[in-house]
Motif scaffolding. Sequence first.
Motif, PDB file in Angstrom:
ATOM      1  N   GLY A   1       0.824  -1.208   0.000  1.00 54.73           N
ATOM      2  CA  GLY A   1       0.000   0.000   0.000  1.00 54.73           C
ATOM      3  C   GLY A   1       0.857   1.257   0.000  1.00 54.73           C
ATOM      4  O   GLY A   1       0.665   2.165  -0.814  1.00 54.73           O
ATOM      5  N   TYR A   2       1.826   1.304   0.916  1.00 56.86           N
ATOM      6  CA  TYR A   2       2.702   2.478   0.978  1.00 56.86           C
ATOM      7  C   TYR A   2       3.589   2.562  -0.255  1.00 56.86           C
ATOM      8  O   TYR A   2       3.889   3.655  -0.738  1.00 56.86           O
ATOM      9  N   ALA A   3       4.007   1.415  -0.798  1.00 60.80           N
ATOM     10  CA  ALA A   3       4.835   1.423  -2.008  1.00 60.80           C
ATOM     11  C   ALA A   3       4.069   2.030  -3.183  1.00 60.80           C
ATOM     12  O   ALA A   3       4.603   2.867  -3.918  1.00 60.80           O
ATOM     13  N   VAL A   4       2.825   1.625  -3.351  1.00 64.01           N
ATOM     14  CA  VAL A   4       1.983   2.175  -4.428  1.00 64.01           C
ATOM     15  C   VAL A   4       1.762   3.672  -4.219  1.00 64.01           C
ATOM     16  O   VAL A   4       1.834   4.470  -5.166  1.00 64.01           O
ATOM     17  N   PHE A   5       1.484   4.050  -2.985  1.00 67.65           N
ATOM     18  CA  PHE A   5       1.311   5.465  -2.631  1.00 67.65           C
ATOM     19  C   PHE A   5       2.570   6.264  -2.987  1.00 67.65           C
ATOM     20  O   PHE A   5       2.488   7.339  -3.586  1.00 67.65           O
ATOM     21  N   SER A   6       3.748   5.748  -2.654  1.00 71.54           N
ATOM     22  CA  SER A   6       5.013   6.444  -2.901  1.00 71.54           C
ATOM     23  C   SER A   6       5.297   6.575  -4.392  1.00 71.54           C
ATOM     24  O   SER A   6       5.743   7.623  -4.866  1.00 71.54           O
ATOM     25  N   VAL A   7       5.060   5.503  -5.150  1.00 66.42           N
ATOM     26  CA  VAL A   7       5.290   5.542  -6.597  1.00 66.42           C
ATOM     27  C   VAL A   7       4.365   6.562  -7.258  1.00 66.42           C
ATOM     28  O   VAL A   7       4.786   7.338  -8.137  1.00 66.42           O
ATOM     29  N   ALA A   8       3.106   6.571  -6.841  1.00 67.56           N
ATOM     30  CA  ALA A   8       2.157   7.550  -7.394  1.00 67.56           C
ATOM     31  C   ALA A   8       2.595   8.973  -7.091  1.00 67.56           C
ATOM     32  O   ALA A   8       2.523   9.862  -7.957  1.00 67.56           O
ATOM     33  N   MET A   9       3.072   9.209  -5.875  1.00 65.61           N
ATOM     34  CA  MET A   9       3.576  10.530  -5.493  1.00 65.61           C
ATOM     35  C   MET A   9       4.734  10.942  -6.394  1.00 65.61           C
ATOM     36  O   MET A   9       4.781  12.068  -6.911  1.00 65.61           O
ATOM     37  N   ALA A  10       5.707  10.045  -6.583  1.00 59.61           N
ATOM     38  CA  ALA A  10       6.891  10.363  -7.375  1.00 59.61           C
ATOM     39  C   ALA A  10       6.519  10.680  -8.819  1.00 59.61           C
ATOM     40  O   ALA A  10       6.987  11.671  -9.398  1.00 59.61           O
ATOM     41  N   ILE A  11       5.664   9.846  -9.421  1.00 57.20           N
ATOM     42  CA  ILE A  11       5.277  10.052 -10.821  1.00 57.20           C
ATOM     43  C   ILE A  11       4.547  11.378 -10.992  1.00 57.20           C
ATOM     44  O   ILE A  11       4.853  12.169 -11.899  1.00 57.20           O
ATOM     45  N   MET A  12       3.578  11.643 -10.131  1.00 55.37           N
ATOM     46  CA  MET A  12       2.777  12.863 -10.277  1.00 55.37           C
ATOM     47  C   MET A  12       3.604  14.122 -10.024  1.00 55.37           C
ATOM     48  O   MET A  12       3.362  15.163 -10.627  1.00 55.37           O
ATOM     49  N   ARG A  13       4.593  14.045  -9.142  1.00 56.67           N
ATOM     50  CA  ARG A  13       5.436  15.210  -8.890  1.00 56.67           C
ATOM     51  C   ARG A  13       6.317  15.524 -10.088  1.00 56.67           C
ATOM     52  O   ARG A  13       6.591  16.693 -10.378  1.00 56.67           O
ATOM     53  N   LEU A  14       6.754  14.500 -10.803  1.00 62.84           N
ATOM     54  CA  LEU A  14       7.578  14.733 -11.984  1.00 62.84           C
ATOM     55  C   LEU A  14       6.794  15.443 -13.087  1.00 62.84           C
ATOM     56  O   LEU A  14       7.373  16.141 -13.911  1.00 62.84           O
ATOM     57  N   PHE A  15       5.483  15.249 -13.094  1.00 61.40           N
ATOM     58  CA  PHE A  15       4.630  15.932 -14.067  1.00 61.40           C
ATOM     59  C   PHE A  15       3.910  17.139 -13.461  1.00 61.40           C
ATOM     60  O   PHE A  15       3.133  17.814 -14.145  1.00 61.40           O
TER      61      PHE A  15
END
Length: 392
Positions: free
Chosen positions: A253-267
Amino acid sequence: MNTTVNKAIPAIKSIFFVCGFALSSWAPMVPFAKNRLNLNDGELGLLLLMLGGGAILMMPISGYLGQKFGNRIVITISCIAIAFILPFLVFLDGVTAMAVALFIFGAGIGTVDVSMNAVGVNLQNLYGRPIMSSLHGLFSVGGLVGSLGLGLLIKTGLEPLHAAVFIAALVLLTVAFQYRKLFDASSERQTASTHAEEKESVSGGKFAWMNRGVLFLGMLCFIVFMSEGAMLDWSALFLHENRGMDESWAGIGYAVFSVAMAIMRLFGDGLVEKLSHRTVVTGGALTASAGLLMVIVSPWISLTILGFFILGCGAANIVPVFFNEAGKLKNVPVAAAVAAISTMGYSGQLLGPVSVGFIAELSSLGLALGICSLLLAGVGISYFLFMNKSKS
């Protein structure tokens, strides 16, 4: 000045990445430290507070140091301290010595965090386009790489101490190569003089905490960081106890949350340009609230994991926008404003999970996380109303 800015932006990006890398490299060291020091969970929790305590203590001081000596010097000294202390975290076998080392490590992280954000805001003001989301995105990417990197180095047969020394060397090399590209103190003063808000800010910086805008942004940062901290500390337990997920997979759950955060911040910078900061914060907060609500109420694992992804996407660009807005406040220097809202925000990351645990003990973990969902919705609504009022 444009050439200087174009060189300084990649330099500060590398600092954001390496800071996230260094901080998250501590995570794989925690089990080693627990076994080496023979600690139970409660004792380990108290020890871990030293890291956060060092960061929060130094954050308000960092704003003053940045104004007095220049953020380039502050970043450099902080990174040297981080690199120096990191290997000690692997082999110290006394609780007191480990507590001191973690405090120094946290102080270094907190100091460089404020300084690099202040530099980022200054550069964004000069560049004329949003860059804060991508900077925070690189911090998140560094965090993902660091949390996996040290573990992989150890898996390949490298001794933990040697792996820690490798990461420390990477931090030092990054600072050494990027030092001259970062703004020095005179360049930062020149940057400040180009903005009317900062011409009047010499005395205002002393009272940054009393500024209404600073307090408002700091309060919202507290809530967002509190929710992020709750995900870090409680998401795996929620999936294990409330959804029956095996312990070995509960961290997904936290891994998915973290990946989503990283991707969205790059865009995120493009989104802020196209949609405006108000839309990004309001829409993001409401989206994050809906994602967390989905996590809590969904009876299906697939939708619960999707909820973590939606939560990460919504929350990703809220804090970068807050740092950006802090840099625009009248009569408050950028460094002072960033230091104030950083301190309040990271206080939420420390105190939030404790509050969630207290509420969960009195009622349930689902209700505690539900309160976080309501608070996130409140962030979006209050920011929308505040910005409308400030424009009228």
